[in-house]
Design an enzyme around this catalytic site. Structure first.
Site, PDB file in Angstrom:
ATOM      1  CG  LEU A  38      35.878  35.804  34.198  1.00 62.97           C
ATOM      2  CD1 LEU A  38      36.336  37.252  34.055  1.00 62.97           C
ATOM      3  CD2 LEU A  38      36.884  34.859  33.557  1.00 62.97           C
TER       4      LEU A  38
ATOM      5  CG  LEU B 153      36.588  28.529  42.904  1.00 66.63           C
ATOM      6  CD1 LEU B 153      37.537  27.888  41.888  1.00 66.63           C
ATOM      7  CD2 LEU B 153      37.275  28.667  44.261  1.00 66.63           C
TER       8      LEU B 153
ATOM      9  CG  HIS C 126      42.590  27.597  30.878  1.00 67.38           C
ATOM     10  ND1 HIS C 126      42.235  28.558  31.800  1.00 67.38           N
ATOM     11  CD2 HIS C 126      43.914  27.767  30.652  1.00 67.38           C
ATOM     12  CE1 HIS C 126      43.303  29.272  32.117  1.00 67.38           C
ATOM     13  NE2 HIS C 126      44.332  28.807  31.442  1.00 67.38           N
TER      14      HIS C 126
END
Ligand code: GAR
Length: 200
Positions: free
Chosen positions: A94, A96, A113
Site C-alpha cells: 500500500l 507508494l 490492481h
C-alpha cells in the site's frame, strides 16, 4: 535453457505486501519448484501483516521495513542486494514506491490492481475501497490489471488485463471474491512471463 541461453542460476524476486498475503501465497506455491525463478525475500511495511505468516509457511525469509524507512536507500537496498533481487513484485503493497527505488529497479517492478485501470486507480484506491466504488458505479464488468510501476500510483504501463462479469445482485464483497480468484490464477503466470522477458 531460456531463449537458447543456458541459465545456471535462478532469477530472484522479492514480494512486497502489506496485508493478508493471499496473492503472495499463490505466487510462492507457483514458483516453489520453478527451474529458473524463485521468491527469495518477502518484505512488508506492516508488522501485523498476514503475509509474514505466509512467508514462514513457505520457508521464505521475510523482513519488515516500516513506512518511515522507505525514503532511505541505505536501509532498504542492503537486503535486496544480499538476496540478489533483480525483480520486485507488489502484491497488495500500500505504500507508494519511492522514486529512488523505481530508478534502481527500472522496468523491474510489477503490480496488480483489483480493477480495470485507468478506472478506479490512484491514491487511496486499494482493496475494498476499489470494489465499493465499482459497486456504486453500477458497472457490469470489473477485473484485474497487471502493470509496471512508476512514481505514480497505478500509472505504469499496462501489461495484462482480464475482465469478470458483475451480476446486479453482487455485493462489493462478492465482486472482491471474483476479482481475487482471477488474481490468484493470472498473477503468478504473468510474473513468470514478465521475468522471463516473454511478450505478454
Ligand atoms: C489484492 O486484491 C490486490 O489486487 C490489492 O490488494 C489485495 C491484496 O490481497 N491491491 C491493491 O488494491 C493495490 N492498489 P492479498 O493480501 O490477499 O494478496
Amino acid at each position: 535453457m531460456i531463449d537458447g541461453k543456458l541459465i545456471d542460476t535462478k532469477i530472484n524476486f522479492a514480494i512486497l505486501a502489506s496485508g493478508a498475503g493471499s496473492n503472495a501465497d499463490k505466487i510462492c506455491s507457483y514458483f516453489k519448484d520453478h527451474p529458473h525463478i524463485q521468491v527469495n525475500l518477502i518484505i512488508s511495511n506492516n508488522i501485523n501483516a498476514g503475509v509474514l505468516q505466509v512467508a514462514a509457511s513457505h520457508g521464505i525469509e521475510s523482513i519488515v521495513i516500516p513506512k518511515s524507512s522507505w525514503a532511505t536507500p541505505e536501509i532498504v537496498l542492503p537486503d535486496l542486494r544480499t538476496k540478489e533481487i533483480t525483480h520486485i513484485v507488489l502484491a497488495g503493497f500500500l505504500l507508494l514506491i519511492p522514486s529512488w527505488l523505481v530508478h534502481e529497479f527500472k522496468g523491474h517492478i510489477i503490480n496488480i490492481h483489483p480493477a480495470l485501470l485507468p478506472k478506479y486507480g490512484g491514491k487511496g484506491m486499494y482493496g475494498h475501497h476499489v470494489h465499493e466504488k465499482v459497486k456504486l458505479s453500477g458497472d457490469v464488468i470489473s477485473g484485474i490489471t497487471i502493470h509496471e510501476v512508476n512514481e505514480k500510483y497505478d500509472e505504469g504501463d499496462i501489461l495484462f488485463q482480464k475482465e469478470i462479469n458483475i451480476d446486479p445482485e453482487d455485493s462489493a464483497d462478492q465482486i472482491a471474491a471474483k476479482v481475487l480468484e482471477i488474481e490468484h490464477y493470472y498473477y503468478p503466470r504473468i510474473i513468470e512471463q514478465w521475468v522471463l522477458g516473454k511478450n505478454l
